[in-house]
Design a protein around this motif. Structure first.
Motif, PDB file in Angstrom:
ATOM      1  N   THR A   1       0.844  -1.208   0.014  1.00 13.48           N
ATOM      2  CA  THR A   1      -0.072   0.089  -0.172  1.00 13.48           C
ATOM      3  C   THR A   1       0.884   1.210   0.053  1.00 13.48           C
ATOM      4  N   ARG A   2       0.344   2.411  -0.466  1.00 14.30           N
ATOM      5  CA  ARG A   2       1.035   3.558  -0.527  1.00 14.30           C
ATOM      6  C   ARG A   2       0.313   4.898   0.001  1.00 14.30           C
ATOM      7  N   SER A   3       1.049   5.549   0.864  1.00 14.12           N
ATOM      8  CA  SER A   3       0.573   6.716   1.192  1.00 14.12           C
ATOM      9  C   SER A   3       1.200   8.018   0.667  1.00 14.12           C
ATOM     10  N   GLU A   4       0.691   8.810   0.293  1.00 10.46           N
ATOM     11  CA  GLU A   4       1.042  10.303  -0.565  1.00 10.46           C
ATOM     12  C   GLU A   4       0.984  11.439   0.563  1.00 10.46           C
ATOM     13  N   LEU A   5       2.039  12.026   0.778  1.00  8.43           N
ATOM     14  CA  LEU A   5       2.299  13.202   1.507  1.00  8.43           C
ATOM     15  C   LEU A   5       2.974  14.257   0.925  1.00  8.43           C
ATOM     16  N   ILE A   6       2.368  15.488   0.523  1.00 14.50           N
ATOM     17  CA  ILE A   6       2.950  16.526  -0.186  1.00 14.50           C
ATOM     18  C   ILE A   6       3.408  17.715   0.932  1.00 14.50           C
ATOM     19  N   GLU A   7       4.551  18.154   0.611  1.00 18.68           N
ATOM     20  CA  GLU A   7       5.113  18.793   1.630  1.00 18.68           C
ATOM     21  C   GLU A   7       5.199  20.104   1.122  1.00 18.68           C
ATOM     22  N   ASP A   8       5.259  21.209   2.122  1.00 16.58           N
ATOM     23  CA  ASP A   8       5.249  22.628   1.587  1.00 16.58           C
ATOM     24  C   ASP A   8       6.411  23.025   0.865  1.00 16.58           C
ATOM     25  N   ALA A   9       6.292  23.989   0.097  1.00 13.98           N
ATOM     26  CA  ALA A   9       7.576  24.416  -0.685  1.00 13.98           C
ATOM     27  C   ALA A   9       8.519  25.387  -0.024  1.00 13.98           C
ATOM     28  N   ALA A  10       9.584  25.461  -0.047  1.00 16.27           N
ATOM     29  CA  ALA A  10      10.539  26.237   0.599  1.00 16.27           C
ATOM     30  C   ALA A  10      11.408  27.085  -0.425  1.00 16.27           C
ATOM     31  N   ARG A  11      11.849  28.387   0.355  1.00 21.17           N
ATOM     32  CA  ARG A  11      12.582  29.459  -0.563  1.00 21.17           C
ATOM     33  C   ARG A  11      13.528  29.981   0.276  1.00 21.17           C
ATOM     34  N   LEU A  12      14.571  30.312  -0.373  1.00 20.13           N
ATOM     35  CA  LEU A  12      15.866  30.817   0.059  1.00 20.13           C
ATOM     36  C   LEU A  12      16.485  31.851  -0.794  1.00 20.13           C
ATOM     37  N   GLY A  13      16.552  33.160  -0.347  1.00 20.66           N
ATOM     38  CA  GLY A  13      16.966  34.308  -0.959  1.00 20.66           C
ATOM     39  C   GLY A  13      18.583  33.953  -1.028  1.00 20.66           C
ATOM     40  N   VAL A  14      19.197  34.340  -2.270  1.00 20.96           N
ATOM     41  CA  VAL A  14      20.375  34.054  -2.591  1.00 20.96           C
ATOM     42  C   VAL A  14      21.054  35.538  -3.541  1.00 20.96           C
ATOM     43  N   SER A  15      22.266  36.041  -3.117  1.00 19.23           N
ATOM     44  CA  SER A  15      22.976  36.780  -3.945  1.00 19.23           C
ATOM     45  C   SER A  15      23.991  36.121  -4.530  1.00 19.23           C
ATOM     46  N   VAL A  16      23.843  36.127  -6.014  1.00 23.79           N
ATOM     47  CA  VAL A  16      24.882  35.457  -6.769  1.00 23.79           C
ATOM     48  C   VAL A  16      25.773  36.579  -7.284  1.00 23.79           C
ATOM     49  N   VAL A  17      27.017  36.490  -7.185  1.00 26.49           N
ATOM     50  CA  VAL A  17      28.168  37.599  -7.653  1.00 26.49           C
ATOM     51  C   VAL A  17      28.642  36.900  -9.013  1.00 26.49           C
ATOM     52  N   PRO A  18      28.660  37.561 -10.236  1.00 26.33           N
ATOM     53  CA  PRO A  18      29.460  36.886 -11.243  1.00 26.33           C
ATOM     54  C   PRO A  18      30.841  36.976 -10.965  1.00 26.33           C
ATOM     55  N   ILE A  19      31.428  35.765 -11.405  1.00 26.59           N
ATOM     56  CA  ILE A  19      32.726  35.384 -10.806  1.00 26.59           C
ATOM     57  C   ILE A  19      33.753  36.108 -11.881  1.00 26.59           C
ATOM     58  N   GLY A  20      33.365  35.842 -13.249  1.00 27.03           N
ATOM     59  CA  GLY A  20      34.273  36.583 -14.455  1.00 27.03           C
ATOM     60  C   GLY A  20      34.530  38.046 -14.604  1.00 27.03           C
ATOM     61  N   GLY A  21      33.445  38.764 -14.077  1.00 21.97           N
ATOM     62  CA  GLY A  21      33.553  40.478 -14.199  1.00 21.97           C
ATOM     63  C   GLY A  21      33.861  41.011 -12.942  1.00 21.97           C
ATOM     64  N   THR A  22      33.685  40.391 -11.800  1.00 18.51           N
ATOM     65  CA  THR A  22      33.864  41.119 -10.489  1.00 18.51           C
ATOM     66  C   THR A  22      35.284  41.392 -10.163  1.00 18.51           C
ATOM     67  N   LEU A  23      36.135  40.446 -10.127  1.00 22.25           N
ATOM     68  CA  LEU A  23      37.597  40.654  -9.907  1.00 22.25           C
ATOM     69  C   LEU A  23      38.348  41.536 -10.792  1.00 22.25           C
ATOM     70  N   PRO A  24      38.251  41.513 -12.040  1.00 22.38           N
ATOM     71  CA  PRO A  24      38.836  42.626 -12.835  1.00 22.38           C
ATOM     72  C   PRO A  24      38.279  44.129 -12.515  1.00 22.38           C
ATOM     73  N   LEU A  25      36.907  44.018 -12.322  1.00 24.23           N
ATOM     74  CA  LEU A  25      36.513  45.359 -12.130  1.00 24.23           C
ATOM     75  C   LEU A  25      36.846  46.067 -10.742  1.00 24.23           C
ATOM     76  N   LEU A  26      37.035  45.076  -9.809  1.00 29.22           N
ATOM     77  CA  LEU A  26      37.392  45.529  -8.476  1.00 29.22           C
ATOM     78  C   LEU A  26      38.972  46.139  -8.618  1.00 29.22           C
TER      79      LEU A  26
END
Length: 173
Positions: free
Chosen positions: A126-151
């Motif tokens: 037999t099978r039981s189905e449970l649907i969990e709540d969705a979760a979110r996380l705010g993230v700040s993504v820095v571009p690696i290619g252009g950041t260092l030369p610009l700095l």
């Protein structure tokens, strides 16, 4: 007095709510690098006798999406599942996870000829189905290619300006 009672009521309401699913991991990341995140499914009440589980995680960062499947016996006591994620976009982003949990009683796992796991269900499974709540996380993504030369360019220009000012002030009028 009214403010104190209102605050106590709000705290009591927050304390009585069940913990929802959450994501933890780095929130300041470099684009193109892989980071490990942990998905906490929160409290999971499997029915008695339902011991084998399949947890499907759909992970999305607004541009890319991927699927992670976890299965086994028994369900982890800490409800924690880890996965690796690489951001390709830059700027503010949200990492979201939607989970879908299935639990089985009296099921076993088999593998297909190509190595993929499959649930072997006999007539008594037999099978039981449970649907969990969705979760979110705010993230700040820095571009690696252009950041260092610009700095480095900005620091070089600031140093050049400071050197010219110092040389100009050193010359007697």
């Amino acid at each position: 007095m009214r403010k104190v009672l209102g605050m106590l009521a709000a705290l009591a309401l927050m304390g009585s709510q069940a913990q929802a699913a959450i994501i933890t991991g780095p929130t300041s990341v470099l684009a193109g690098q892989s980071y490990t995140y942990t998905y906490d499914a929160g409290p999971v009440d499997l029915l008695d006798g339902y011991d084998f589980y399949i947890l499907n995680l759909l992970v999305n960062d607004g541009v890319n999406g991927d699927y992670f499947g976890r299965f086994g016996f028994p369900f982890p006591a800490n409800n924690l599942f880890t996965f690796d994620w690489t951001f390709s976009v830059t700027g503010p982003a949200f990492l979201s996870v939607t989970s879908y949990l299935e639990s089985y009683a009296d099921a076993t796992i088999t593998y297909s000829p190509d190595g993929f796991p499959r649930i072997f269900k006999t007539e008594g499974v037999t099978r039981s189905e449970l649907i969990e709540d969705a979760a979110r996380l705010g993230v700040s993504v820095v571009p690696i290619g252009g950041t260092l030369p610009l700095l480095l360019t900005a620091l070089g220009v600031a140093g050049l300006v400071a050197r010219r000012r110092a040389a100009k002030e050193a010359i007697p009028a």
